[in-house]
Design a protein around this motif. Sequence first.
Motif, PDB file in Angstrom:
ATOM      1  N   GLY A 150      -6.893  -7.119   4.789  1.00 52.30           N
ATOM      2  CA  GLY A 150      -5.475  -7.458   4.893  1.00 52.30           C
ATOM      3  C   GLY A 150      -5.049  -8.546   3.933  1.00 52.30           C
ATOM      4  N   VAL A 151      -5.867  -9.614   3.819  1.00 48.22           N
ATOM      5  CA  VAL A 151      -5.479 -10.754   2.988  1.00 48.22           C
ATOM      6  C   VAL A 151      -5.502 -10.385   1.505  1.00 48.22           C
ATOM      7  N   ARG A 152      -6.462  -9.562   1.086  1.00 46.32           N
ATOM      8  CA  ARG A 152      -6.548  -9.177  -0.331  1.00 46.32           C
ATOM      9  C   ARG A 152      -5.283  -8.443  -0.771  1.00 46.32           C
ATOM     10  N   LEU A 153      -4.839  -7.488   0.023  1.00 40.62           N
ATOM     11  CA  LEU A 153      -3.640  -6.726  -0.330  1.00 40.62           C
ATOM     12  C   LEU A 153      -2.410  -7.619  -0.325  1.00 40.62           C
ATOM     13  N   THR A 154      -2.281  -8.476   0.681  1.00 41.19           N
ATOM     14  CA  THR A 154      -1.122  -9.368   0.768  1.00 41.19           C
ATOM     15  C   THR A 154      -1.086 -10.358  -0.385  1.00 41.19           C
ATOM     16  N   ALA A 155      -2.218 -10.982  -0.679  1.00 44.48           N
ATOM     17  CA  ALA A 155      -2.261 -12.020  -1.713  1.00 44.48           C
ATOM     18  C   ALA A 155      -1.955 -11.458  -3.092  1.00 44.48           C
ATOM     19  N   ASN A 156      -2.521 -10.315  -3.428  1.00 46.63           N
ATOM     20  CA  ASN A 156      -2.301  -9.744  -4.758  1.00 46.63           C
ATOM     21  C   ASN A 156      -0.856  -9.313  -4.957  1.00 46.63           C
ATOM     22  N   LEU A 157      -0.276  -8.679  -3.958  1.00 50.29           N
ATOM     23  CA  LEU A 157       1.120  -8.232  -4.096  1.00 50.29           C
ATOM     24  C   LEU A 157       2.080  -9.415  -4.098  1.00 50.29           C
ATOM     25  N   THR A 158       1.817 -10.414  -3.260  1.00 49.18           N
ATOM     26  CA  THR A 158       2.689 -11.588  -3.230  1.00 49.18           C
ATOM     27  C   THR A 158       2.636 -12.344  -4.551  1.00 49.18           C
ATOM     28  N   ALA A 176       0.090  -1.156 -11.912  1.00 48.15           N
ATOM     29  CA  ALA A 176      -1.337  -0.842 -11.825  1.00 48.15           C
ATOM     30  C   ALA A 176      -1.987  -1.558 -10.649  1.00 48.15           C
ATOM     31  N   VAL A 177      -1.602  -2.813 -10.404  1.00 51.22           N
ATOM     32  CA  VAL A 177      -2.167  -3.570  -9.278  1.00 51.22           C
ATOM     33  C   VAL A 177      -1.788  -2.921  -7.961  1.00 51.22           C
ATOM     34  N   ALA A 178      -0.557  -2.431  -7.847  1.00 50.76           N
ATOM     35  CA  ALA A 178      -0.110  -1.803  -6.602  1.00 50.76           C
ATOM     36  C   ALA A 178      -0.953  -0.583  -6.255  1.00 50.76           C
ATOM     37  N   ILE A 179      -1.424   0.130  -7.263  1.00 54.00           N
ATOM     38  CA  ILE A 179      -2.257   1.315  -7.024  1.00 54.00           C
ATOM     39  C   ILE A 179      -3.717   0.929  -6.855  1.00 54.00           C
ATOM     40  N   ILE A 180      -4.201   0.010  -7.710  1.00 54.33           N
ATOM     41  CA  ILE A 180      -5.616  -0.354  -7.679  1.00 54.33           C
ATOM     42  C   ILE A 180      -5.984  -1.037  -6.369  1.00 54.33           C
ATOM     43  N   GLN A 181      -5.126  -1.903  -5.860  1.00 61.74           N
ATOM     44  CA  GLN A 181      -5.440  -2.596  -4.616  1.00 61.74           C
ATOM     45  C   GLN A 181      -5.532  -1.628  -3.444  1.00 61.74           C
ATOM     46  N   LEU A 182      -4.664  -0.627  -3.425  1.00 62.81           N
ATOM     47  CA  LEU A 182      -4.738   0.363  -2.352  1.00 62.81           C
ATOM     48  C   LEU A 182      -5.966   1.245  -2.512  1.00 62.81           C
ATOM     49  N   MET A 183      -6.331   1.554  -3.747  1.00 63.14           N
ATOM     50  CA  MET A 183      -7.563   2.299  -3.957  1.00 63.14           C
ATOM     51  C   MET A 183      -8.767   1.499  -3.479  1.00 63.14           C
ATOM     52  N   TYR A 184      -8.739   0.198  -3.724  1.00 64.67           N
ATOM     53  CA  TYR A 184      -9.828  -0.659  -3.268  1.00 64.67           C
ATOM     54  C   TYR A 184      -9.878  -0.697  -1.741  1.00 64.67           C
ATOM     55  N   LEU A 185      -8.713  -0.782  -1.114  1.00 61.49           N
ATOM     56  CA  LEU A 185      -8.658  -0.739   0.348  1.00 61.49           C
ATOM     57  C   LEU A 185      -9.193   0.581   0.872  1.00 61.49           C
ATOM     58  N   TYR A 186      -8.803   1.657   0.237  1.00 66.63           N
ATOM     59  CA  TYR A 186      -9.242   2.992   0.636  1.00 66.63           C
ATOM     60  C   TYR A 186     -10.760   3.128   0.490  1.00 66.63           C
ATOM     61  N   LEU A 187     -11.302   2.634  -0.620  1.00 63.78           N
ATOM     62  CA  LEU A 187     -12.740   2.739  -0.852  1.00 63.78           C
ATOM     63  C   LEU A 187     -13.529   1.893   0.141  1.00 63.78           C
TER      64      LEU A 187
END
Length: 227
Positions: free
Chosen positions: A158-166, A206-217
Amino acid sequence: MTLSFFDQFSLTTFMGIPLIALALTLHWILFPTPQNRCLNNRLSTLQAWFIRQFTHQLFLPINQGGHKWALLLASLLIFLITLNLLGILPYTFTPTTQLSMNMGLAIPLWLATVLIGARYQPNHTLAHLLPVGTPGLLIPILIMIETISLFIRPIALGVRLTANLTAGHLLIQLISTAAFHLLFIMPSVSLLTTTLLLLLTILELAVAIIQLMYLYLLVSLYLQESV
């Protein structure tokens, strides 16, 4: 009234309707609805092909029992990618910048993988807490460390996705504000700042897609350990 750069992440309302509710529901109109006819249009066919190939590649290393999660994870991925990409547009709200929402998605997914592993493979799940060949004196310490790392997983998701997008949204707002104020003072510097803003926007896409891919993986790896 002094506005803060963090005001863009506040949960505001418009005519009594929370913006987060609109952001979570209105983007579904962008997806084509399957029709009861012999042939679909090109957009529906392309969408179905992409989802099928993407899900197939990600679930190849997972056992057959974990393939039941394909529909859930693929739907979640498309949902979050759409929210992130639309949130980059001006005058929009990005729900995935809210830690409460991301933790509300990460904790149930992580807990489900843990419960599945505890039910179907209890020995294999407990074996992850203690590596083979550990000296007797280090066993309590390693079990404690592995247990803490297990409970940190949903927080990391949760924190990784929030921090990168913010961080990305803050940089875009800072640079766009600087470009606007420099337009009448130093036009050449403002042009350079605008170019940097365009490059940063591409990077944020690119970050918006890569972070979700990382979450998915990560979720798929947790699932792979449990099935």
